[in-house]
Design an enzyme around this catalytic site. Structure first.
Site, PDB file in Angstrom:
ATOM      1  N   GLU A  98       0.838  -1.205   0.000  1.00 39.49           N
ATOM      2  CA  GLU A  98       0.000   0.000   0.000  1.00 39.49           C
ATOM      3  C   GLU A  98       0.870   1.252   0.000  1.00 39.49           C
ATOM      4  OE1 GLU A  98      -2.558   1.570  -0.419  1.00 39.49           O
ATOM      5  OE2 GLU A  98      -4.361   0.627   0.366  1.00 39.49           O
ATOM      6  N   ASP A  99       0.315   2.339  -0.522  1.00 38.29           N
ATOM      7  CA  ASP A  99       1.031   3.612  -0.461  1.00 38.29           C
ATOM      8  C   ASP A  99       0.952   4.225   0.932  1.00 38.29           C
ATOM      9  OD1 ASP A  99      -1.700   4.124  -0.671  1.00 38.29           O
ATOM     10  OD2 ASP A  99      -1.525   5.591  -2.281  1.00 38.29           O
TER      11      ASP A  99
ATOM     12  N   ASP B  80      -4.194   5.696   6.194  1.00 41.24           N
ATOM     13  CA  ASP B  80      -4.685   6.972   6.735  1.00 41.24           C
ATOM     14  C   ASP B  80      -5.696   6.648   7.838  1.00 41.24           C
ATOM     15  OD1 ASP B  80      -5.353   9.660   6.973  1.00 41.24           O
ATOM     16  OD2 ASP B  80      -6.538   9.734   5.154  1.00 41.24           O
TER      17      ASP B  80
ATOM     18  N   PHE C 239      -1.556  16.291   4.134  1.00 39.55           N
ATOM     19  CA  PHE C 239      -1.763  15.641   2.839  1.00 39.55           C
ATOM     20  C   PHE C 239      -0.457  15.653   2.062  1.00 39.55           C
ATOM     21  CE2 PHE C 239      -3.380  14.679  -1.339  1.00 39.55           C
ATOM     22  CZ  PHE C 239      -4.378  13.765  -1.050  1.00 39.55           C
TER      23      PHE C 239
ATOM     24  N   ARG D 215       1.995  12.044  -9.124  1.00 39.58           N
ATOM     25  CA  ARG D 215       2.411  10.660  -8.850  1.00 39.58           C
ATOM     26  C   ARG D 215       3.850  10.410  -9.284  1.00 39.58           C
ATOM     27  NH1 ARG D 215      -2.153   7.602  -7.520  1.00 39.58           N
ATOM     28  NH2 ARG D 215      -4.083   8.099  -8.603  1.00 39.58           N
TER      29      ARG D 215
HETATM   30  P1  IMP Z   1      -7.635   5.177   4.376  1.00 35.99           P
HETATM   31  O1  IMP Z   1      -8.211   6.454   4.974  1.00 35.99           O
HETATM   32  O2  IMP Z   1      -6.598   4.587   5.279  1.00 35.99           O
HETATM   33  O3  IMP Z   1      -8.721   4.231   4.014  1.00 35.99           O
HETATM   34  O4  IMP Z   1      -6.881   5.603   3.044  1.00 35.99           O
HETATM   35  C1  IMP Z   1      -7.573   5.660   1.826  1.00 35.99           C
HETATM   36  C2  IMP Z   1      -6.707   6.143   0.694  1.00 35.99           C
HETATM   37  O5  IMP Z   1      -6.674   7.564   0.741  1.00 35.99           O
HETATM   38  C3  IMP Z   1      -5.231   5.743   0.659  1.00 35.99           C
HETATM   39  O6  IMP Z   1      -4.996   4.462   0.157  1.00 35.99           O
HETATM   40  C4  IMP Z   1      -4.688   6.792  -0.287  1.00 35.99           C
HETATM   41  O7  IMP Z   1      -4.893   6.392  -1.634  1.00 35.99           O
HETATM   42  C5  IMP Z   1      -5.548   8.003   0.051  1.00 35.99           C
HETATM   43  N1  IMP Z   1      -4.799   8.945   0.897  1.00 35.99           N
HETATM   44  C6  IMP Z   1      -4.855   9.090   2.237  1.00 35.99           C
HETATM   45  N2  IMP Z   1      -4.022  10.073   2.658  1.00 35.99           N
HETATM   46  C7  IMP Z   1      -3.419  10.543   1.538  1.00 35.99           C
HETATM   47  C8  IMP Z   1      -2.423  11.562   1.298  1.00 35.99           C
HETATM   48  O8  IMP Z   1      -1.902  12.248   2.210  1.00 35.99           O
HETATM   49  N3  IMP Z   1      -2.057  11.751   0.002  1.00 35.99           N
HETATM   50  C9  IMP Z   1      -2.577  11.035  -1.039  1.00 35.99           C
HETATM   51  N4  IMP Z   1      -3.502  10.071  -0.862  1.00 35.99           N
HETATM   52  C10 IMP Z   1      -3.914   9.826   0.410  1.00 35.99           C
HETATM   53 MG    MG Z   2      -3.985   3.569  -1.586  1.00 38.04          MG
END
Ligand code: IMP
Ligand code: MG
Length: 178
Positions: free
Chosen positions: A98-99, A102, A151, A164
């Site tokens: 995963e990247d 969050d 962010f 990206r």
């Molecule tokens: P989650 O809130 O952990 O479910 O994250 C959902 C998705 O939001 C991640 O997989 C990212 O693709 C995107 N995301 C969350 N924070 C960031 C950020 O700081 N930059 C870019 N994408 C983000």
């Molecule tokens: Mg992601």
């Protein structure tokens, strides 16, 4: 709100060094196992590409994509696949790549879906952990960097599909309305 690229949070050499470290640990932990990397599109694609090339053990790779959700979605609506894995996951040693984690909601849902296929093991490798934002507890066995609640873009991560391609991770700055 308008944004512009802000200061660098993690440099390209710092990322590359950490990816090598993670690959060394993963290569040791998964030696003589049946490693299947599951890359979560699109954000993790660049991380996956560097990570898998730094491994020194055999592995397979496949790709999934999850529906993105905004705060506007009701909590009862969980993210679902827009692209499922093509290979069988049963009895495999799966490492999700995963990247960023969050809130943890996407990953919690992804793990729930993948577990239905009865993998032998399931673990998470995330480049970034925005731990202050967590809503759903989610273990990250292999974590690149813990970052503050901001962010970030670059090295696969986007804002509206931009940034990206950057080799580093940068903050976004909001600009005053004109
Ligand atoms: P989650 O809130 O952990 O479910 O994250 C959902 C998705 O939001 C991640 O997989 C990212 O693709 C995107 N995301 C969350 N924070 C960031 C950020 O700081 N930059 C870019 N994408 C983000
Ligand atoms: Mg992601």
């Amino acid at each position: 709100m308008r944004y512009r690229l802000g200061r660098t949070l993690i440099t390209a050499p710092e990322i590359q060094a950490r990816v090598q470290e993670l690959a060394t640990i993963i290569s040791r932990d998964y030696v003589d196992r049946d490693l299947l990397l599951i890359c979560v599109l699109k954000g993790a694609a660049i991380f996956w590409a560097d990570l898998c090339r730094a491994l020194c053990i055999p592995c397979q790779s496949d790709f999934v994509a999850m529906e993105s959700y905004g705060d506007s979605l009701s909590p009862s609506k969980e993210p679902r696949f827009t692209k499922a894995a093509d290979v069988s996951l049963t009895d495999r040693d799966i490492l999700i790549v995963e990247d960023i984690i969050d809130t943890g909601r996407t990953n919690a849902r992804l793990q729930q879906i993948l577990r239905r296929a009865s993998p032998k093991s399931l673990a998470m490798c995330a480049l970034l952990d925005k731990v202050e934002r967590r809503q759903v507890a989610t273990p990250i066995e292999y974590c690149g960097f813990v970052i503050p609640n901001a962010f970030v873009v670059g090295y696969g991560l986007d804002l509206a599909q931009q940034y990206r391609h950057l080799p580093h991770i940068a903050l976004l700055e909001s600009l005053p309305e004109t």
